[in-house]
Scaffold this motif. Structure first.
Motif, PDB file in Angstrom:
ATOM      1  N   ARG A 128      36.644  31.878  10.565  1.00 27.87           N
ATOM      2  CA  ARG A 128      36.480  32.236   9.149  1.00 27.87           C
ATOM      3  C   ARG A 128      35.014  32.312   8.770  1.00 27.87           C
ATOM      4  N   ARG A 129      34.225  31.391   9.291  1.00 31.79           N
ATOM      5  CA  ARG A 129      32.798  31.421   8.978  1.00 31.79           C
ATOM      6  C   ARG A 129      32.135  32.680   9.527  1.00 31.79           C
ATOM      7  N   MET A 130      32.573  33.149  10.690  1.00 32.74           N
ATOM      8  CA  MET A 130      31.977  34.357  11.261  1.00 32.74           C
ATOM      9  C   MET A 130      32.371  35.603  10.469  1.00 32.74           C
ATOM     10  N   VAL A 131      33.550  35.592   9.843  1.00 33.24           N
ATOM     11  CA  VAL A 131      33.914  36.693   8.951  1.00 33.24           C
ATOM     12  C   VAL A 131      32.951  36.750   7.768  1.00 33.24           C
ATOM     13  N   VAL A 132      32.577  35.580   7.274  1.00 34.63           N
ATOM     14  CA  VAL A 132      31.606  35.527   6.174  1.00 34.63           C
ATOM     15  C   VAL A 132      30.236  36.008   6.645  1.00 34.63           C
TER      16      VAL A 132
ATOM     17  N   MET B  16      30.617  45.079  12.249  1.00 36.44           N
ATOM     18  CA  MET B  16      30.730  43.652  12.531  1.00 36.44           C
ATOM     19  C   MET B  16      31.830  42.971  11.712  1.00 36.44           C
ATOM     20  N   LEU B  17      32.087  43.463  10.508  1.00 37.48           N
ATOM     21  CA  LEU B  17      33.154  42.864   9.705  1.00 37.48           C
ATOM     22  C   LEU B  17      34.527  43.093  10.341  1.00 37.48           C
ATOM     23  N   PRO B  18      34.861  44.309  10.779  1.00 35.92           N
ATOM     24  CA  PRO B  18      36.135  44.458  11.507  1.00 35.92           C
ATOM     25  C   PRO B  18      36.188  43.634  12.794  1.00 35.92           C
ATOM     26  N   LEU B  19      35.066  43.505  13.510  1.00 36.98           N
ATOM     27  CA  LEU B  19      35.049  42.706  14.727  1.00 36.98           C
ATOM     28  C   LEU B  19      35.340  41.233  14.416  1.00 36.98           C
ATOM     29  N   ALA B  20      34.701  40.710  13.368  1.00 38.21           N
ATOM     30  CA  ALA B  20      34.920  39.306  13.011  1.00 38.21           C
ATOM     31  C   ALA B  20      36.357  39.075  12.551  1.00 38.21           C
TER      32      ALA B  20
ATOM     33  N   ALA C 269      38.940  40.824  13.536  1.00 33.74           N
ATOM     34  CA  ALA C 269      39.763  40.887  14.744  1.00 33.74           C
ATOM     35  C   ALA C 269      39.664  39.594  15.548  1.00 33.74           C
ATOM     36  N   ALA C 270      38.474  38.997  15.579  1.00 32.78           N
ATOM     37  CA  ALA C 270      38.308  37.724  16.290  1.00 32.78           C
ATOM     38  C   ALA C 270      39.145  36.631  15.626  1.00 32.78           C
ATOM     39  N   PHE C 271      39.187  36.635  14.294  1.00 27.76           N
ATOM     40  CA  PHE C 271      40.016  35.651  13.586  1.00 27.76           C
ATOM     41  C   PHE C 271      41.493  35.828  13.939  1.00 27.76           C
ATOM     42  N   THR C 272      41.956  37.073  13.978  1.00 26.57           N
ATOM     43  CA  THR C 272      43.348  37.343  14.345  1.00 26.57           C
ATOM     44  C   THR C 272      43.625  36.935  15.788  1.00 26.57           C
ATOM     45  N   ALA C 273      42.660  37.189  16.675  1.00 29.25           N
ATOM     46  CA  ALA C 273      42.834  36.829  18.082  1.00 29.25           C
ATOM     47  C   ALA C 273      42.958  35.313  18.257  1.00 29.25           C
ATOM     48  N   VAL C 274      42.160  34.546  17.511  1.00 23.17           N
ATOM     49  CA  VAL C 274      42.232  33.083  17.603  1.00 23.17           C
ATOM     50  C   VAL C 274      43.595  32.598  17.122  1.00 23.17           C
ATOM     51  N   GLN C 275      44.128  33.234  16.073  1.00 23.09           N
ATOM     52  CA  GLN C 275      45.443  32.860  15.572  1.00 23.09           C
ATOM     53  C   GLN C 275      46.537  33.112  16.607  1.00 23.09           C
ATOM     54  N   GLN C 276      46.426  34.232  17.291  1.00 25.78           N
ATOM     55  CA  GLN C 276      47.496  34.631  18.201  1.00 25.78           C
ATOM     56  C   GLN C 276      47.361  34.010  19.588  1.00 25.78           C
ATOM     57  N   VAL C 277      46.137  33.768  20.048  1.00 27.65           N
ATOM     58  CA  VAL C 277      45.922  33.279  21.402  1.00 27.65           C
ATOM     59  C   VAL C 277      45.827  31.754  21.429  1.00 27.65           C
ATOM     60  N   GLY C 278      44.977  31.207  20.572  1.00 26.88           N
ATOM     61  CA  GLY C 278      44.775  29.766  20.559  1.00 26.88           C
ATOM     62  C   GLY C 278      43.874  29.297  21.685  1.00 26.88           C
ATOM     63  N   LEU C 279      43.442  28.048  21.566  1.00 24.82           N
ATOM     64  CA  LEU C 279      42.583  27.456  22.596  1.00 24.82           C
ATOM     65  C   LEU C 279      43.423  27.110  23.833  1.00 24.82           C
TER      66      LEU C 279
ATOM     67  N   ILE D 237      36.805  32.372  24.231  1.00 28.46           N
ATOM     68  CA  ILE D 237      36.130  33.587  24.708  1.00 28.46           C
ATOM     69  C   ILE D 237      35.991  34.584  23.572  1.00 28.46           C
ATOM     70  N   ASN D 238      37.032  34.714  22.745  1.00 31.20           N
ATOM     71  CA  ASN D 238      36.948  35.601  21.579  1.00 31.20           C
ATOM     72  C   ASN D 238      35.878  35.138  20.609  1.00 31.20           C
ATOM     73  N   LEU D 239      35.790  33.818  20.416  1.00 35.54           N
ATOM     74  CA  LEU D 239      34.767  33.288  19.519  1.00 35.54           C
ATOM     75  C   LEU D 239      33.367  33.555  20.058  1.00 35.54           C
ATOM     76  N   ALA D 240      33.186  33.374  21.359  1.00 30.67           N
ATOM     77  CA  ALA D 240      31.870  33.622  21.959  1.00 30.67           C
ATOM     78  C   ALA D 240      31.495  35.099  21.862  1.00 30.67           C
ATOM     79  N   HIS D 241      32.457  35.996  22.097  1.00 31.15           N
ATOM     80  CA  HIS D 241      32.208  37.434  21.994  1.00 31.15           C
ATOM     81  C   HIS D 241      31.689  37.799  20.605  1.00 31.15           C
ATOM     82  N   CYS D 242      32.393  37.319  19.588  1.00 31.16           N
ATOM     83  CA  CYS D 242      32.006  37.651  18.216  1.00 31.16           C
ATOM     84  C   CYS D 242      30.672  37.005  17.851  1.00 31.16           C
ATOM     85  N   ALA D 243      30.456  35.753  18.273  1.00 35.71           N
ATOM     86  CA  ALA D 243      29.221  35.044  17.923  1.00 35.71           C
ATOM     87  C   ALA D 243      27.996  35.736  18.512  1.00 35.71           C
ATOM     88  N   VAL D 244      28.070  36.147  19.763  1.00 35.23           N
ATOM     89  CA  VAL D 244      26.938  36.821  20.405  1.00 35.23           C
ATOM     90  C   VAL D 244      26.694  38.176  19.752  1.00 35.23           C
TER      91      VAL D 244
END
Length: 550
Positions: A400-404, A417-421, A423-433, A438-445
C-alpha cells in the motif's frame, strides 16, 4: 493500612499512634503487652538461687489475685522441678548441672542464609550484574559525571519523570539507583501485571508514610505505556500534589503513548542506545566476576570466551545489555563442555530482530524505506524492504505504501509506476509470502530507479493549505456556468447556461474561467517536477551542469 516506620508491620491508620506508644506491641488484633525484660527471658538457673516452691506458689497466688489494670497482664515466671518417676535423687543433682550455651545457631537462620544464597544462584546473569551505583552505569550521559539527572539525584531533588529508551539500556537500573540514593520508600510495579486498584492502594500507603515519618515514596512503573490513557489518569493527582514521585519507564514514544496531562507533570529523559564498546565493557566485567578462580585467586576464563567472542556477542546483542548478558551466560555454560567449539557457541545463538508492528520501529522502518525510494537509492530500498519482511511486517502494508509512492514521488514523471504498484499490491494479495517478496522487490527497485516528479502532490498540498488558511476562499461559491443543472428549475435559474463544452471546439480550447472569482489567475501546479536547490555536499562531478526538470 500503613507501614510502621519502626517494626515495618502493617497497622491501620487509626491505631498507628497506639502502636508506636506501646513500643510496637499494640496491634489491631491484640491489646498491648508489658514489655518483657531481658532478665525474665533468661533461662532458669540452679534452684539454690531461687525462692522455694512454696514461696513461688505464694507469689503466684498473690499475682493471680491482683486486679488487672488497663487490661495489662504481667507475665509470671516460675521454676518447676523436673523429676524422673523412678528416681528423685537424680532430680536434685540435675538442678545443679551446668546449662547449655544460650547462643546456638538456630536452624531457621541457617535455612534463611541458604535460601538467600540459593536465590542469588537462581538469578540470571543480567540480574546479578545489575549496577548498584551511578558510576557503574555504562553508556548513559544523563547519569555521567556531568549528567543532568545525576546532578538532580545528588542534590536530592528527584522529579517525577518518564525514562524513554530501548530495551536493555538501563531504565530499571537507574530507577533503583535513584531509590537507593534518595533513601525514599521504593515501590516497583509493572503495568502488565498491575491495575488501577493496586495503584490507589499504593497512593494511600504513601500518604500515610508521608504524614507519619515525612519519608517520600518513589513509585517505579515499568512499561507505563501499557496503561491506557484513561488508566493513566490515576497518577495525575498524586503526582501533582507530591504524594508520590513517579518514575515511568517505556520503550514507546511518550508523545503518543503517555497522556499529555501526565507528561506535563513529569520530565522526559531519553536514554541512548548502548554502543558496541559499552556492551563489550559490560560483558568483560560480568565474565571476570562470574568466572571461577584458582587457589591463588586468579580468574580462570575459558579460551573460547576471548576478545573475538566478546565482540561477536556484543554485536549480536545490538545495544541491549540484558540480551548481551543472557548470551554470555549461555556461552559460559556451553564452554564448560570439553567438546564445545566457538562455532558451536555461535550456532546456538538465535537472533530475533527487534521489531514492533505497532510501535516506533514500524513507522521508522517504513519511513526509511520510503525515503530511500524517494532518494533513488535501490540498494537502501532493498535493505529496508528485506528487514521489514524478515521482522514479520505485513506485506500488504508495504505494498500500500508503494502505491502511494507511485503518485507522491514519481507522479507525472512516469505514469506507468502507479499501475505497476497497484499490480504489485494485487500480486501480494493473491500470492502471499514468501513468494510475494519478489513482487515487492520488483516494484521497490522500479520505483527507486524511476524519475521523480512531485508537481501533482505539491499542487494538491498548496490548494489544501489555502483552504485551511482562508475560510472565505474555502466557502467560495461555484461559478454559475460550472454548476450542475439536473432539474428544470435549475436550468431556469441559469445553472450551466454559459458553459462551453470543450469537445465542441477545435483542439478543445476555449476561453473560460474554472476557478471562483476570488481565485481567478491563481496557479497551484508548478512548472518544475522537482525543486531547483543544489545540495552543497555534492561534488561538482556528481551533479550535471544542465538538467531537464520537465
Amino acid at each position: 493500612m500503613v507501614e510502621c516506620p519502626v517494626c515495618y508491620k502493617d497497622i491501620s491508620l487509626n491505631s498507628i499512634n497506639k502502636h508506636l506508644d506501646s513500643d510496637c506491641i499494640y496491634t489491631d488484633e491484640a491489646p498491648p503487652q508489658k514489655p518483657i525484660s531481658s532478665a525474665e527471658t533468661q533461662k532458669p538457673v540452679a534452684s539454690i538461687f531461687q525462692a522455694s516452691s512454696s514461696s513461688a506458689s505464694k507469689n503466684q497466688s498473690q499475682s493471680t489475685a491482683t486486679p488487672k489494670r488497663n487490661n495489662v497482664i504481667s507475665p509470671v515466671f516460675t521454676s518447676k522441678k523436673r523429676t524422673h518417676p523412678s528416681s528423685q535423687d537424680s532430680s536434685q543433682n540435675s538442678e545443679l548441672a551446668p546449662l547449655p550455651s544460650p547462643v546456638q545457631p538456630t536452624p531457621k537462620k541457617q535455612k534463611q542464609s541458604n535460601g538467600a544464597s540459593n536465590l542469588r544462584d537462581a538469578m540470571p546473569l543480567a540480574e546479578k550484574m545489575r549496577p548498584q551505583e551511578l558510576d557503574e552505569i555504562c553508556g548513559q550521559d544523563l547519569v555521567g559525571p556531568d549528567g543532568v539527572l545525576r546532578g538532580l539525584i545528588q542534590e536530592g531533588r528527584v522529579p517525577s519523570m518518564i525514562l524513554w529508551g530501548a530495551a536493555g539500556c538501563g531504565k530499571t537500573t537507574i530507577a533503583r539507583v535513584i531509590a537507593n540514593k534518595s533513601k525514599s520508600r521504593f515501590v516497583e510495579i509493572s503495568a502488565t501485571a498491575s491495575g488501577v486498584a493496586e495503584c490507589k492502594k499504593i497512593f494511600q500507603e504513601a500518604k500515610g508514610e508521608l504524614l507519619l515519618t515525612g519519608r517520600k515514596t518513589i513509585l517505579f512503573c515499568d512499561e507505563i505505556h501499557r496503561f491506557t490513557k484513561s488508566q493513566q489518569d490515576v497518577f495525575l493527582g498524586p503526582v501533582e500534589n507530591g504524594q508520590i514521585t513517579l518514575i515511568g519507564a517505556t520503550t514507546e514514544n511518550p508523545s503518543f503513548k503517555v497522556q499529555s496531562a501526565l507528561l506535563s507533570r513529569c520530565r522526559t529523559f531519553t536514554l541512548s542506545k548502548l554502543s558496541q564498546a559499552d556492551i563489550e565493557s559490560i560483558l568483560c566485567r560480568a565474565l571476570k566476576a562470574e568466572s571461577p578462580t584458582d587457589d591463588e585467586g586468579n580468574t580462570i576464563i575459558s579460551s573460547l570466551l576471548d576478545d573475538e567472542m566478546i565482540q561477536y556477542l556484543a554485536r549480536f546483542a545490538d545495544g541491549d545489555a540484558r540480551t548481551a548478558l543472557n548470551l554470555l551466560e549461555l556461552a559460559m555454560n556451553l564452554s564448560l563442555r570439553p567438546t564445545t567449539t566457538k562455532k558451536d557457541i555461535k550456532k546456538s545463538l538465535t537472533h530475533t530482530l527487534v521489531y514492533d508492528r505497532s510501535g516506533d520501529m514500524h513507522y521508522d522502518a517504513i519511513s526509511a524505506f520510503h525515503k530511500s525510494v524517494r532518494g533513488s537509492n535501490p540498494d537502501a530500498a532493498l535493505f529496508w524492504l528485506s528487514r521489514m519482511i524478515k521482522s514479520g511486517e505485513d506485506p500488504l502494508f508495504i505494498a500500500r505504501r508503494m502505491v502511494v509512492m507511485a503518485s507522491e514521488d514519481i507522479g507525472l514523471a512516469d505514469n506507468t509506476m502507479l499501475p505497476l504498484a497497484t499490480a504489485a499490491f494485487t500480486a501480494v494479495q493473491q500470492v502471499g509470502l514468501p513468494e510475494a517478496r519478489i513482487n515487492l522487490a520488483h516494484c521497490a527497485v522500479a520505483l527507486a530507479m524511476s524519475r521523480k516528479s512531485v508537481r501533482a502532490y505539491r499542487g494538491l498540498t498548496k490548494a489544501m493549505n489555502m483552504l485551511e488558511e482562508d475560510p472565505v476562499i474555502a466557502g467560495a461559491a461555484v461559478p454559475v456556468h460550472l454548476r450542475n443543472a439536473p432539474t428544470k428549475l435549475m436550468k431556469e435559474l441559469g445553472y450551466g447556461a454559459e458553459y462551453k463544452y470543450n469537445p465542441d471546439f477545435k483542439d478543445g480550447k476555449v476561453k473560460q474561467e474554472y476557478l471562483p472569482e476570488e481565485l481567478r489567475g491563481m496557479k497551484f501546479l508548478d512548472d518544475l517536477d522537482l525543486g531547483a536547490r543544489v545540495d552543497p555536499d555534492l561534488e561538482e562531478e556528481d551533479y550535471p551542469r544542465e538538467r531537464d526538470y520537465r
